[in-house]
Design a protein around this motif. Structure first.
Motif, short mmCIF file in Angstrom:
data_model
loop_
_atom_site.label_atom_id
_atom_site.label_comp_id
_atom_site.label_asym_id
_atom_site.label_seq_id
_atom_site.Cartn_x
_atom_site.Cartn_y
_atom_site.Cartn_z
N UNK A 184 0.85 -1.18 0.00
CA UNK A 184 0.00 0.00 0.00
C UNK A 184 0.89 1.23 0.00
N UNK A 185 0.65 2.13 -0.95
CA UNK A 185 1.43 3.36 -1.08
C UNK A 185 0.48 4.53 -0.88
N UNK A 186 0.73 5.33 0.15
CA UNK A 186 -0.05 6.53 0.41
C UNK A 186 0.80 7.72 0.01
N UNK A 187 0.18 8.71 -0.67
CA UNK A 187 0.96 9.89 -1.02
C UNK A 187 0.13 11.16 -0.95
N UNK A 188 0.82 12.28 -0.88
CA UNK A 188 0.27 13.63 -0.83
C UNK A 188 -0.20 13.97 0.57
N UNK A 189 -1.29 13.40 1.02
CA UNK A 189 -1.78 13.61 2.37
C UNK A 189 -1.68 12.30 3.15
N UNK A 196 1.01 1.50 5.94
CA UNK A 196 1.39 1.56 4.52
C UNK A 196 2.84 1.13 4.32
N UNK A 197 3.11 0.55 3.17
CA UNK A 197 4.47 0.17 2.82
C UNK A 197 5.36 1.40 2.77
N UNK A 198 4.83 2.48 2.21
CA UNK A 198 5.54 3.75 2.19
C UNK A 198 4.53 4.89 2.14
N UNK A 199 4.87 6.00 2.78
CA UNK A 199 4.07 7.22 2.74
C UNK A 199 4.92 8.29 2.09
N UNK A 200 4.49 8.78 0.94
CA UNK A 200 5.28 9.69 0.10
C UNK A 200 4.69 11.10 0.19
N UNK A 201 5.55 12.07 0.47
CA UNK A 201 5.08 13.46 0.55
C UNK A 201 6.28 14.41 0.57
N UNK A 202 6.09 15.67 0.13
CA UNK A 202 7.13 16.68 0.34
C UNK A 202 7.27 16.96 1.84
#
Length: 406
Positions: A184-189, A196-202
């Motif tokens: 599971x990849x969560x990004x932005x918010x 999650x496997x990874x949480x991507x965000x600035x």
């Protein structure tokens, strides 16, 4: 001497705008109907309720941290930290990705969505991804919950990508996706779980607030007046931007008055015009760049000197900034992050480690770099974002120029 910050707001019907983190006044870009506004004053949620000193300090440090990876590919850079072992997911063959998207209801998200699909094209040609089935929640929590549950019930997703509409409401659905045993990849918010496997965000909203408020403080005098233009209440990254900025303004004797605008250029012009009618305004702070041109035009209409101003890396602001020569800064909420989830899928199914929290660079555009970004984005529409990070992808530049939204 510190001055207390005044708070005047225009109440905005926020339901149709809950997914906004950036938007535009460019009429060539499709947008949802403008929110209705009501005049008058109303109490806002105090910024201190959104303020988190630990997060403020961490993001402040991250602004100058060294990122791992090639700076020419910032969408793959990350900060040193905990890594996720993905060896259990290693397998050959093209994979199906299921993407639950909050929306493409504003130009920031539209720009990212275009970039994401061009990255998808590359990975499909390379045999990494077979298809990406996407469901668009159109800024609605219940719709996105149903979308995620649909994907789970469908049972043929090799990986889930989720860009949450909101944090708390989406958490149980993300946890259900995690329970499938698929990456599971969560990004932005974010959401209120670390499954999650990874949480991507600035880096984040506090970093934005620090960059912008410090710029204004450095270019203003104690006692100067700043008008803060905020698009809507209740969205964490936006509230964090203002919470950080308000703290810095208070500590440096800057008088700041904040308004919610609904990203309506007419309302923005009215707010600035009303403020100028009662006295000088030396600075303008924005939590998103939409309406920046309208704010500047209000100074022109009133025959007043241009303010010190922060906008965003949206092309309309960059162009107006260059035209006027005002003292400005373009903060960035890195739009290139829309590439990263698909590249994370590639790494995960190769069994490579990925950051547990994948923090991407978030670097403002100062005046000395503005000309370069204007040149590299020549021909792009006003609703485009300068740091979209897609110049090496197929379809560049025409797909972005023509806003070919899948």
């Amino acid at each position: 001497m510190r001055r207390s910050i005044q708070s005047k707001v225009t109440v905005v019907a926020a339901a149709a705008l809950l997914a906004l983190t950036a938007c535009t006044t460019d009429p060539s870009i499709e947008n949802p109907p403008a929110a209705e506004t009501e005049g008058g004053e109303a109490a806002t949620t105090p910024a201190e309720e959104w303020f988190d000193q630990e997060a403020f300090d961490e993001q402040s440090e991250q602004r100058s941290a060294s990122f791992i990876g090639d700076p020419e590919q910032p969408w793959l850079q990350y900060l040193e930290g905990e890594m996720t072992d993905t060896s259990e997911f290693a397998s050959e063959g093209a994979k199906k990705v299921c993407f639950a998207n909050a929306s493409i209801s504003n130009p920031w998200r539209q720009t990212g969505w275009i970039t994401m699909n061009q990255q998808l094209e590359v990975l499909q040609e390379q045999g990494v991804i077979s298809q990406m089935e996407t469901r668009d929640a159109q800024d609605d929590d219940n719709t996105q919950i149903a979308d995620i549950d649909y994907f789970i019930a469908e049972g043929d997703c090799d990986a889930f990508i989720i860009s949450p509409n909101s944090t708390a409401a989406m958490t149980p659905a993300v946890e259900r996706a995690c329970e499938t045993g698929k990456p599971v990849i969560v990004f932005d918010r974010g959401v209120d779980t670390d499954c999650a496997t990874t949480f991507i965000h600035p880096i984040g909203g506090f970093a934005w607030g620090i960059d912008t408020a410090e710029f204004l403080v450095d270019n203003l005098e104690e006692g100067d007046k700043v008008v803060a233009l905020r698009i809507l209440p209740g969205v964490d990254v936006l509230e964090q931007r203002w919470a950080a900025a308000e703290k810095i303004f208070q500590e440096n004797g800057i008088e700041a008055t904040d308004y919610f605008t609904g990203a309506d250029p007419t309302e923005i012009k009215k707010i600035i015009s009303d403020e100028l009618a009662t006295g000088d305004v030396q600075g303008v702070w924005m939590d998103a760049g939409d309406g920046a041109v309208a704010a500047i035009e209000a100074f022109e209409d009133a025959g007043k000197d241009y303010p010190v101003m922060t906008g965003e890396d949206e092309m309309s602001f960059l162009r107006k900034w260059e035209e006027t020569g005002l003292t400005g800064l373009a903060p960035v909420y890195s739009n290139f992050q829309w590439r990263t989830p698909l590249l994370a899928v590639e790494r995960i199914f190769a069994g490579e480690e990925v950051p547990k929290e994948w923090v991407l660079p978030q670097t403002p555009i100062p005046e000395e770099e503005r000309a370069d970004f204007l040149a590299s984005n020549e021909g792009m529409p006003d609703g485009h974002y300068a740091k979209f990070g897609g110049t090496d992808l197929p379809g560049y530049p025409e797909v972005w120029q023509e806003r070919q939204i899948p």
